[in-house]
Design an enzyme around this catalytic site. Structure first.
Site, mmCIF file in Angstrom:
data_model
loop_
_atom_site.group_PDB
_atom_site.id
_atom_site.type_symbol
_atom_site.label_atom_id
_atom_site.label_comp_id
_atom_site.label_asym_id
_atom_site.label_seq_id
_atom_site.Cartn_x
_atom_site.Cartn_y
_atom_site.Cartn_z
ATOM 1 N N GLY A 443 23.988 1.814 -12.860
ATOM 2 C CA GLY A 443 24.176 0.829 -13.911
ATOM 3 C C GLY A 443 25.133 1.354 -14.944
ATOM 4 O O GLY A 443 25.943 2.249 -14.691
ATOM 5 N N GLY A 446 24.397 5.283 -15.700
ATOM 6 C CA GLY A 446 24.489 6.353 -14.727
ATOM 7 C C GLY A 446 24.157 5.885 -13.328
ATOM 8 O O GLY A 446 23.991 4.700 -13.054
ATOM 9 N N THR A 447 24.044 6.874 -12.407
ATOM 10 C CA THR A 447 23.802 6.617 -11.005
ATOM 11 C C THR A 447 22.572 7.393 -10.560
ATOM 12 O O THR A 447 22.343 8.513 -11.009
ATOM 13 C CB THR A 447 25.018 7.047 -10.158
ATOM 14 O OG1 THR A 447 26.192 6.416 -10.685
ATOM 15 C CG2 THR A 447 24.848 6.643 -8.716
ATOM 16 N N LYS A 462 18.775 11.248 -11.419
ATOM 17 C CA LYS A 462 19.561 10.367 -12.280
ATOM 18 C C LYS A 462 20.724 11.156 -12.872
ATOM 19 O O LYS A 462 20.527 12.125 -13.595
ATOM 20 C CB LYS A 462 18.675 9.813 -13.391
ATOM 21 C CG LYS A 462 19.369 8.859 -14.344
ATOM 22 C CD LYS A 462 18.379 8.356 -15.388
ATOM 23 C CE LYS A 462 19.027 7.427 -16.399
ATOM 24 N NZ LYS A 462 18.054 6.980 -17.426
ATOM 25 N N ASP A 558 11.197 -0.658 -24.534
ATOM 26 C CA ASP A 558 12.038 -1.444 -23.617
ATOM 27 C C ASP A 558 11.212 -1.862 -22.405
ATOM 28 O O ASP A 558 11.617 -1.664 -21.261
ATOM 29 C CB ASP A 558 13.266 -0.642 -23.190
ATOM 30 C CG ASP A 558 14.354 -1.532 -22.586
ATOM 31 O OD1 ASP A 558 14.306 -2.761 -22.809
ATOM 32 O OD2 ASP A 558 15.229 -1.013 -21.884
#
Length: 751
Positions: A443, A446-447, A462, A558
């Site tokens: 996203g 990061g990956t 991550k 979140d």
């Protein structure tokens, strides 16, 4: 709930046209014989021209030299749009778009219309270049949508700009009036335009329903800007309102006619505008483009649209541009670069040609150098080994400090911190050097890669994309929080790696994706009622633990379905603690910058910046509504313009729950769904003090799960659901939202 209304926003009057980049001086043979070749300091290359017979159809320009502009300025067509740059090579035009701060929105509609000017709405040669332009919104709590004027349902770009205010300080000026460095969503937003247009419609609407009217800015800007010029820097626009109208450049594309290069084999000929020898024809590309363009062949420059317009380039006269510092010989379309006689080396680098050595001198130097080298080799090897080890140590220390390793040791128990540290070598081995085949997803931050450690543990690694200070702070925050948590419904953190420029996190591997992916599928059936209820209990249990059982009360900040992972048994795992905050046990909340995801964000926290555990309770209430309806909080909009939560509260108050429920819930367990809906309504109370705690929510859901297993509750008749209600809801539930609508109706707050 404030009803949907038209926000009093000022629309930028966009009037665009013309052709790409330009040359300051006018080369030979750029205009037709007897035609003006320049206007002021602007070149006028054919197919553009000033006056009859000097231009191709649609490429007429006007030079305003009546003394009102010094130097004279070049305008497109009838003289309303200033041309800033023209490029034959790029087939583009940069034009001046004056921001009109006196523009208005059509009352009661919320739309502003604009076209690219005369000739563009039909068969004209000019198109808005989506790849080179951005849709920009400057103002507070407004949403702008760029639509194709020919098809108002076709969205080509959407952007939402949101501001935060503090109710206790009504005298604070709107954020839109303050200068800022970046256009990142607060008071200013930007987005790409992916389809070129000849005409457009701008649709405006308010965002949010809790903003005090005295905070709403009286003005705003919606405009299209050249992406290279704007580059996300809102300081180019100045503060709002501003008496001076900023001049914003925009870029257009253009093509010749509607015919392509078919049958030309890349050479000039009939049917195209390529008149010069040594020119090539290229077909136009793009969804809304047709026609062709002409270009000089490699090694030639000039104007391919006029006879003999493409002239050979003398590369030897431009050694810097063509990197030739030795001998040079020009040829038609080519050149050769070589070292002069008596020298050798690489003539394409400065001082690359050196004097040749005589054989005797070379042999002597070689023998002497060989003996010296034999003596020095052991010392050189030892020195290089030491130097490499020292450099690696310094680099690791640098990254450790940069990634706030000292802070991590202060936040986490020293023994735990040492066990959590992974070496880069171990993680590279686990992911086969971060092979693309191991990538699980990615996203904006990061990956994530799948890895297998030496002890055969399967993990998710991550890898952040950037190393700005805020990202590193979030990284340290997530490590510090997860190191204190041990709960079956919270994703487990194995450790981290601080030896790289970007920090790495190592989690347990969760195989089945997210709750959002399970709910929002195109199939009529999704998760069963029993599974949804159990996932809700798992999530509530994790949040209750975070709020009241950890050493420090932890607010996730979140909570959303995309941050709830599911394993192979559909056990929920709460993840992504980058935005979380720890609050001492003796405090009820903390004042902090607003973070979260639009659609799930607690309105009380949004208005006051006061973060409490009840902010997570509100977000969990949104998830309960999402489980009941299978509608995305950020993408749903009722026909009356209300959001998912506003519509849910309305049907609950009117005892019409069936109108919004997922039809699958009606067939499986409707009475249980009614109890969950009542619990969700309590969680969504606008006053945080009147919401239940997460522990109370967990206990209520567990009681409901037991009742659901032991009773026959759940038939539609028990809620008086009519066939019309069920059918109506089934139709609405099966509606598929396009990617453009999802983008239009969603927004995110900074993380």
């Amino acid at each position: 709930m404030v009803p949907s209304r038209v926000v009093p926003v000022v629309v930028v009057a966009l009037w665009l046209q013309a052709v790409g980049w330009g040359e300051a001086a006018v080369p030979l043979n750029m205009a037709l014989p007897g035609c003006p070749s320049s206007c002021g300091d602007m070149a006028v290359p054919y197919p553009f021209g000033i006056g009859p017979g000097c231009y191709l159809d649609g490429f007429n320009l006007t030079c305003n030299d009546d003394g009102s502009h010094r130097p004279p300025k070049l305008f497109l067509g009838d003289g309303t749009v200033e041309v800033l740059e023209i490029s034959l090579e790029n087939t583009t035009v940069r034009v001046s778009s004056v921001v009109d701060t006196n523009g208005t929105v059509v009352p009661g509609v919320g739309t502003g219309n604009g076209t690219w000017g005369s000739g563009l709405a039909g068969a004209g040669p000019f198109y808005l270049t989506g790849q080179r332009n951005q849709l920009v919104v400057r103002g507070c709590n407004m949403q702008a949508v760029l639509l194709d004027a020919r098809n108002s349902s076709y969205v080509v770009a959407a952007c939402t700009s949101i501001c935060a205010y503090v109710n206790s300080n009504p005298g604070l000026p709107a954020l839109a009036s303050q200068p800022m460095d970046h256009c990142s969503g607060v008071s200013c937003c930007q987005t790409s335009i992916y389809v070129g247009l000849t005409s457009y419609t701008v649709q405006l609407s308010p965002v949010g329903d809790m903003m005090p009217s005295f905070f709403f800015p009286a003005m705003g800007l919606v405009f299209i800007a050249d992406a290279e010029w704007f580059d996300g820097n809102a300081t180019n626009l100045g503060p709002l309102p501003n008496e001076e109208k900023p001049v914003v450049p925009a870029t257009l594309d253009w093509t010749i006619g509607e015919s392509d290069c078919t049958g030309r084999d890349g050479a000039p000929g009939s049917g195209t505008a390529c008149s010069s020898s040594n020119s090539l024809c290229r077909d136009a590309t793009g969804l809304s483009r047709s026609g062709h363009s002409c270009h000089c062949s490699p090694g030639y420059e000039g104007n391919p649209y006029i006879p003999d317009g493409c002239q050979d380039i003398d590369e030897c006269a431009r050694p810097e541009a063509y990197s030739c510092y030795g001998g040079c010989r020009n040829k038609p379309g080519l050149f050769s670069c070589f070292c002069p006689e008596g020298t050798q080396g690489d003539p394409r680098i400065r001082n690359g040609c050196i004097q040749k050595l005589s054989i005797g001198l070379f042999v002597g130097l070689a023998v002497g150098g060989g003996i010296s080298l034999i003596c020095l080799v052991p010392g050189i090897i030892y020195f290089m080994h030491k130097l490499k080890a020292r450099q690696a140590k310094r680099l690791r220390a640098k990254y450790f400090k940069q990634n706030r390793g000292l802070l991590l040791q202060q936040l986490v128990d020293k023994d735990i911190a040492e066990r959590m540290i992974f070496s880069l070598e171990e993680l590279e081995k686990a992911t086969n050097k971060f092979d693309e085949a191991r990538k699980l997803g990615g996203g904006g931050h990061g990956t994530v890669y799948k890895g297998i450690l030496s002890n055969q543990d399967v993990v998710a690694i991550k890898k952040s994309k950037i190393t700005i200070q805020r990202e590193i702070e979030d990284f340290i925050n997530e490590v510090a929080i997860l190191s204190q948590i041990n709960h079956r419904n919270v994703v487990r953190l194995f450790g981290c790696c601080l030896e790289t420029q970007v920090p790495l996190l190592v989690y347990e591997f969760i195989s089945n994706g997210t709750l959002s992916e399970y709910l929002h599928v195109e199939d009529a059936l999704s998760l069963s009622w029993q599974d949804r209820l159990r996932i809700a209990i798992d999530t509530a249990s994790a949040l209750a633990y975070l709020h009241s059982s950890a050493l420090t009360s932890i607010i996730h900040r979140d909570v959303k379905s995309a941050n709830i992972l599911l394993d192979h048994r559909l056990i929920a795992k709460v993840s992504d603690f980058g935005a979380s905050r720890g609050i001492p046990i003796d405090q009820t909340g903390v004042t902090t910058a607003i973070q979260g995801t639009f659609g799930y964000l607690d309105p009380e926290y949004y208005q006051t910046s006061r973060l409490t555990d009840k902010s997570d309770v509100y977000s969990f209430g949104v998830i309960l509504v999402e489980l009941l309806t299978r509608k995305k909080p950020s993408a749903f909009m009722h026909s009356e313009g209300t959001s998912l939560i506003a519509h849910f509260n309305l049907v609950i108050s009117q005892d019409k729950l069936c109108e919004i429920l997922d039809p699958q819930m009606i067939s499986e367990c409707l009475e249980g769904a009614k109890e969950v809906a009542t619990l969700a309504s309590r969680c969504l109370n606008l006053k945080g003090d009147e919401r239940p705690t997460m522990r109370q929510v967990e206990m209520a859901l567990e009681r409901l799960l037991v009742e659901n297993k032991n009773t026959e509750k759940g038939r539609s008749a028990e809620l008086n659901c009519t066939l019309a209600q069920i059918s109506n809801n089934n139709d609405e539930n099966s509606r598929q939202y396009s990617a453009e609508q999802s983008l239009l109706l969603s927004a995110s707050f900074p993380r």
